[in-house]
Design a protein around this motif. Sequence first.
Motif, PDB file in Angstrom:
ATOM      1  N   LEU A   1       1.059  -0.772  -0.180  1.00 27.75           N
ATOM      2  CA  LEU A   1      -0.309  -0.161  -0.070  1.00 27.75           C
ATOM      3  C   LEU A   1       0.742   0.966  -0.231  1.00 27.75           C
ATOM      4  CD1 LEU A   1      -2.869  -0.881   2.505  1.00 27.75           C
ATOM      5  CD2 LEU A   1      -3.167  -0.714   0.271  1.00 27.75           C
ATOM      6  N   PHE A   2       2.367   1.602   1.340  1.00 23.47           N
ATOM      7  CA  PHE A   2       2.745   2.340   1.199  1.00 23.47           C
ATOM      8  C   PHE A   2       3.101   2.607  -0.230  1.00 23.47           C
ATOM      9  CE2 PHE A   2       3.272   2.590   6.019  1.00 23.47           C
ATOM     10  CZ  PHE A   2       2.094   3.266   5.535  1.00 23.47           C
ATOM     11  N   ALA A   3       4.440   1.630  -1.175  1.00 25.32           N
ATOM     12  CA  ALA A   3       4.554   1.641  -1.933  1.00 25.32           C
ATOM     13  C   ALA A   3       4.100   2.227  -3.243  1.00 25.32           C
ATOM     14  CB  ALA A   3       4.921  -0.287  -2.504  1.00 25.32           C
ATOM     15  N   ALA A   4       2.460   1.685  -3.515  1.00 20.05           N
ATOM     16  CA  ALA A   4       1.298   1.886  -4.304  1.00 20.05           C
ATOM     17  C   ALA A   4       1.411   3.423  -4.237  1.00 20.05           C
ATOM     18  CB  ALA A   4       0.092   1.501  -4.402  1.00 20.05           C
ATOM     19  N   VAL A   5       1.093   4.242  -2.721  1.00 20.60           N
ATOM     20  CA  VAL A   5       1.177   5.983  -2.553  1.00 20.60           C
ATOM     21  C   VAL A   5       2.877   6.037  -3.355  1.00 20.60           C
ATOM     22  CG1 VAL A   5       0.967   7.179  -0.602  1.00 20.60           C
ATOM     23  CG2 VAL A   5      -0.047   5.455  -1.151  1.00 20.60           C
ATOM     24  N   ALA A   6       3.747   5.903  -2.469  1.00 15.60           N
ATOM     25  CA  ALA A   6       4.819   6.316  -2.791  1.00 15.60           C
ATOM     26  C   ALA A   6       5.144   6.871  -4.351  1.00 15.60           C
ATOM     27  CB  ALA A   6       6.194   5.671  -2.571  1.00 15.60           C
ATOM     28  N   PHE A   7       4.492   5.478  -5.171  1.00 18.29           N
ATOM     29  CA  PHE A   7       4.419   5.333  -6.968  1.00 18.29           C
ATOM     30  C   PHE A   7       3.689   6.512  -7.614  1.00 18.29           C
ATOM     31  CE2 PHE A   7       3.512   3.619 -10.846  1.00 18.29           C
ATOM     32  CZ  PHE A   7       4.688   3.429 -11.331  1.00 18.29           C
ATOM     33  N   GLY A   8       2.508   6.615  -6.837  1.00 16.48           N
ATOM     34  CA  GLY A   8       1.676   7.697  -7.580  1.00 16.48           C
ATOM     35  C   GLY A   8       2.121   8.965  -6.870  1.00 16.48           C
ATOM     36  N   VAL A   9       2.914   8.803  -6.014  1.00 22.20           N
ATOM     37  CA  VAL A   9       3.429  10.584  -5.526  1.00 22.20           C
ATOM     38  C   VAL A   9       3.890  10.586  -6.467  1.00 22.20           C
ATOM     39  CG1 VAL A   9       4.458  11.926  -3.859  1.00 22.20           C
ATOM     40  CG2 VAL A   9       2.717  10.777  -3.214  1.00 22.20           C
ATOM     41  N   PHE A  10       5.050   9.961  -6.841  1.00 23.20           N
ATOM     42  CA  PHE A  10       6.452  10.171  -7.797  1.00 23.20           C
ATOM     43  C   PHE A  10       5.662   9.847  -9.479  1.00 23.20           C
ATOM     44  CE2 PHE A  10       9.477   8.182 -10.702  1.00 23.20           C
ATOM     45  CZ  PHE A  10      10.148   8.916 -11.022  1.00 23.20           C
TER      46      PHE A  10
END
Length: 117
Positions: A52-61
């Motif tokens: 979940l955190f990786a998906a959020v970080a990827f979306g921010v990037f």
Amino acid sequence: MTRFLKNLVLLPIALVLIALAVANRHDVRLSLDPFSSAEPAVSLQAPMFWFLFAAVAFGVFVGGVASWAAQGKWRKEARVKRREADRWHQEADKLKSQQQPKKAGTALAAPASRSAA
């Protein structure tokens, strides 16, 4: 004021992410092999909240990259205007240095007396 609004938005997001992390601590398998679901060739096993955190970080990037790319024409225009302004400043400085100071003898002489009569 900006800091307050930023915290007003980020605090609920952080609380939701923390709640999701606590609720999803069990390990899950992320399979990257679409052809073999029983024994995938490439898979990752980690707690759900990491994904979940990786998906959020990827979306921010991705959002940051898209925003940066969309602003490219404005950055280019700013560079062009800055170069143009520098050229005009150099030309103005050149014209100022070319001007000769006027000689003292060419100015009009002051009146002999200042009386109005």
